[in-house]
Motif scaffolding. Structure first.
Motif, PDB file in Angstrom:
ATOM      1  N   TRP A 167      15.936  -6.708  -0.494  1.00 35.01           N
ATOM      2  CA  TRP A 167      15.996  -6.752  -1.956  1.00 35.01           C
ATOM      3  C   TRP A 167      17.443  -6.857  -2.431  1.00 35.01           C
ATOM      4  O   TRP A 167      17.754  -7.633  -3.349  1.00 35.01           O
ATOM      5  N   ASP A 199      18.785 -10.359  -2.009  1.00 31.95           N
ATOM      6  CA  ASP A 199      18.290 -11.245  -3.064  1.00 31.95           C
ATOM      7  C   ASP A 199      19.048 -11.041  -4.371  1.00 31.95           C
ATOM      8  O   ASP A 199      19.272 -11.989  -5.124  1.00 31.95           O
ATOM      9  N   ARG A 227      18.754 -17.681 -11.236  1.00 32.05           N
ATOM     10  CA  ARG A 227      17.389 -17.196 -11.415  1.00 32.05           C
ATOM     11  C   ARG A 227      16.946 -17.261 -12.876  1.00 32.05           C
ATOM     12  O   ARG A 227      15.755 -17.221 -13.176  1.00 32.05           O
ATOM     13  N   THR A 246       9.617 -16.502  -8.836  1.00 30.53           N
ATOM     14  CA  THR A 246       8.359 -15.756  -8.762  1.00 30.53           C
ATOM     15  C   THR A 246       8.039 -15.405  -7.318  1.00 30.53           C
ATOM     16  O   THR A 246       8.527 -16.048  -6.389  1.00 30.53           O
ATOM     17  N   SER A 247       7.202 -14.411  -7.135  1.00 34.83           N
ATOM     18  CA  SER A 247       6.864 -13.944  -5.795  1.00 34.83           C
ATOM     19  C   SER A 247       6.134 -15.021  -4.996  1.00 34.83           C
ATOM     20  O   SER A 247       5.141 -15.583  -5.474  1.00 34.83           O
ATOM     21  N   ALA A 295       9.945 -18.685   1.152  1.00 35.38           N
ATOM     22  CA  ALA A 295      10.216 -17.659   0.150  1.00 35.38           C
ATOM     23  C   ALA A 295      11.238 -18.124  -0.872  1.00 35.38           C
ATOM     24  O   ALA A 295      11.171 -17.736  -2.044  1.00 35.38           O
ATOM     25  N   HIS A 298      15.598 -16.696  -3.869  1.00 35.08           N
ATOM     26  CA  HIS A 298      15.526 -15.447  -4.629  1.00 35.08           C
ATOM     27  C   HIS A 298      14.570 -14.422  -4.031  1.00 35.08           C
ATOM     28  O   HIS A 298      14.476 -13.298  -4.532  1.00 35.08           O
ATOM     29  N   TRP A 299      13.854 -14.804  -2.966  1.00 32.69           N
ATOM     30  CA  TRP A 299      12.873 -13.893  -2.381  1.00 32.69           C
ATOM     31  C   TRP A 299      12.976 -13.781  -0.858  1.00 32.69           C
ATOM     32  O   TRP A 299      12.293 -12.951  -0.258  1.00 32.69           O
ATOM     33  N   SER A 300      13.778 -14.612  -0.235  1.00 37.20           N
ATOM     34  CA  SER A 300      13.775 -14.636   1.233  1.00 37.20           C
ATOM     35  C   SER A 300      14.312 -13.347   1.843  1.00 37.20           C
ATOM     36  O   SER A 300      13.916 -12.962   2.943  1.00 37.20           O
ATOM     37  N   ARG A 320      13.771 -10.233   0.791  1.00 40.71           N
ATOM     38  CA  ARG A 320      12.644  -9.310   0.866  1.00 40.71           C
ATOM     39  C   ARG A 320      11.581  -9.792   1.850  1.00 40.71           C
ATOM     40  O   ARG A 320      11.001  -8.989   2.588  1.00 40.71           O
ATOM     41  N   ALA A 321      11.322 -11.086   1.861  1.00 38.98           N
ATOM     42  CA  ALA A 321      10.309 -11.617   2.771  1.00 38.98           C
ATOM     43  C   ALA A 321      10.717 -11.410   4.226  1.00 38.98           C
ATOM     44  O   ALA A 321       9.891 -11.058   5.079  1.00 38.98           O
TER      45      ALA A 321
END
Length: 391
Positions: free
Chosen positions: A64, A67, A190, A200-201, A330, A333-335, A337-338
């Motif tokens: 997190w 990101d 973002r 978005t997720s 992802a 912006h999400w990789s 956390r993924a």
């Protein structure tokens, strides 16, 4: 490719290797902790498990932060905090405080996992990303190899502090190198309306990432079997000396590291992560079936050992492919956390399955357990997504 990109890849790999050297190296100190400090095997085992617990607890949180804040600050701050925690572990005279410092150092060293993976995806184009991630994924066996060669010997000759100085030195070098070399890759704003989808997720739109996580969890189980029990199989099952068995395990680990690069290059050439991932899952299952058959029918030792090395190499080949696919889907912006979820799922699976394998081997022997692991790998094949999805 620009020299800076390769330098950033090198620093990311160094940071991940430093984390691996600490987590794996502490486990290699188990005999020393038992014999020299008077700890029972149970207490010593709990102590060396602290870094793994800390890592599992913080992977998603570090992802997190990657990101939100970027890769450079996470690598630098994580390495600095790890250095501080390891310095505390090196200086404390208390075993209870040592456990606390081990837990803290494990939690901070987890920063390298998501940040270094993100650097690969951000700085390398798609046609070279698989190869670059394969290089980054060499960090685990390389860090473990450094720890295996240095830390037990230093503990035996110079004491625990000398052994802990190895991962401490690596963490300090990683912090300095990350500060000097690493730069965050460009990413879309973002708040830009054009990047709304990327913000978005990735878990909401489809089950693509869920399937990759599931495949990775299934394939990490045969990996756990071969990495955790190959040495015991050689020593207890085939009468090898610990030194000779250790040499075979080291060779298998190094070949596995090279194998990760090979499959990464193949994925770049074919333009897909899922096609070679499916092939790896099939190959792992076939390799373990062959090993189980060799064990059941009493194949010559050379044949059985060769099959075990092949199975070990195949069992780790999927890691880079899955990590690359997760980060590519992802998005920027999400990789983080993924990748944290990916790491955590594998970590928990490894922790849970190791005692299960031990109990199975104790009751039925190695052959049936090899066969069971082959079935697990086969279950992963239909779960692999049919095609790649890049957001």
């Amino acid at each position: 490719m620009a020299p800076r990109q390769w330098a950033i890849l090198g620093v990311g790999t160094l940071a991940a290797s430093s984390a691996s050297a600490f987590v794996a190296g502490v486990a290699f100190l188990l005999p020393y902790l038992h014999t020299e400090t008077g700890l029972s095997l149970t207490a010593a085992g709990a102590l060396v498990a602290m870094p793994s617990v800390g890592t599992a607890l913080t992977l998603v949180a570090w992802g997190w932060l990657v990101d939100r804040a970027g890769e450079r600050i996470v690598l630098v701050s994580g390495s600095v905090l790890t250095s501080a925690a390891l310095a505390g572990a090196l200086l404390t005279p208390s075993l209870s405080l040592l456990a606390a410092f081990f837990l803290l150092a494990g939690a901070t060293s987890a920063s390298a996992a998501s940040a270094s993976g993100r650097l690969v995806v951000g700085w390398f184009p798609a046609q070279r990303r698989g190869m670059a991630m394969g290089v980054r994924q060499m960090s685990q066996p390389l860090g473990a190899a450094v720890a295996a060669m240095a830390m037990p010997a230093l503990a035996a000759s110079q004491g625990l502090r000398a052994a802990l100085a190895v991962p401490l030195a690596m963490a300090v070098v990683s912090a300095v190198a990350a500060l000097v070399v690493v730069r965050d890759p460009p990413r879309p704003d973002r708040h830009d309306p054009a990047s709304t989808t990327l913000a978005t997720s990735p878990y909401r739109a489809s089950g693509y990432l869920h399937r990759i996580h599931g495949v990775s969890v299934l394939l990490v189980l045969p990996q756990a079997l071969m990495q955790s029990f190959m040495l015991a199989w050689l020593v207890l099952g085939h009468g090898w000396s610990p030194v000779s068995a250790g040499a075979v395990v080291t060779v298998a680990q190094l070949l596995g590291a090279l194998g990760r690069i090979v499959v990464g290059v193949i994925s770049d050439r074919v333009g897909s992560r899922m096609t070679p991932l499916r092939a790896v899952a099939v190959s792992v299952s076939v390799g373990l079936v062959a090993l189980a058959a060799a064990e059941a029918f009493g194949a010559p030792g050379v044949v059985a050992v060769a099959l075990a090395v092949i199975a070990t190499v195949l069992s780790v080949a999927d890691n880079g492919l899955a990590f690359t696919a997760v980060a590519e889907h992802a998005g920027p912006h999400w990789s983080g956390r993924a990748l944290g979820v990916q790491n955590t799922a594998q970590f928990l699976a490894l922790s849970a399955i190791t005692p299960v394998f031990a109990a199975g081997i104790d009751r039925w022997g190695y052959g049936p357990v090899f066969a069971g692991a082959a079935v697990v790998a086969a279950l992963a094949v239909p779960i692999v997504p049919r095609s790649d999805r890049v957001r």
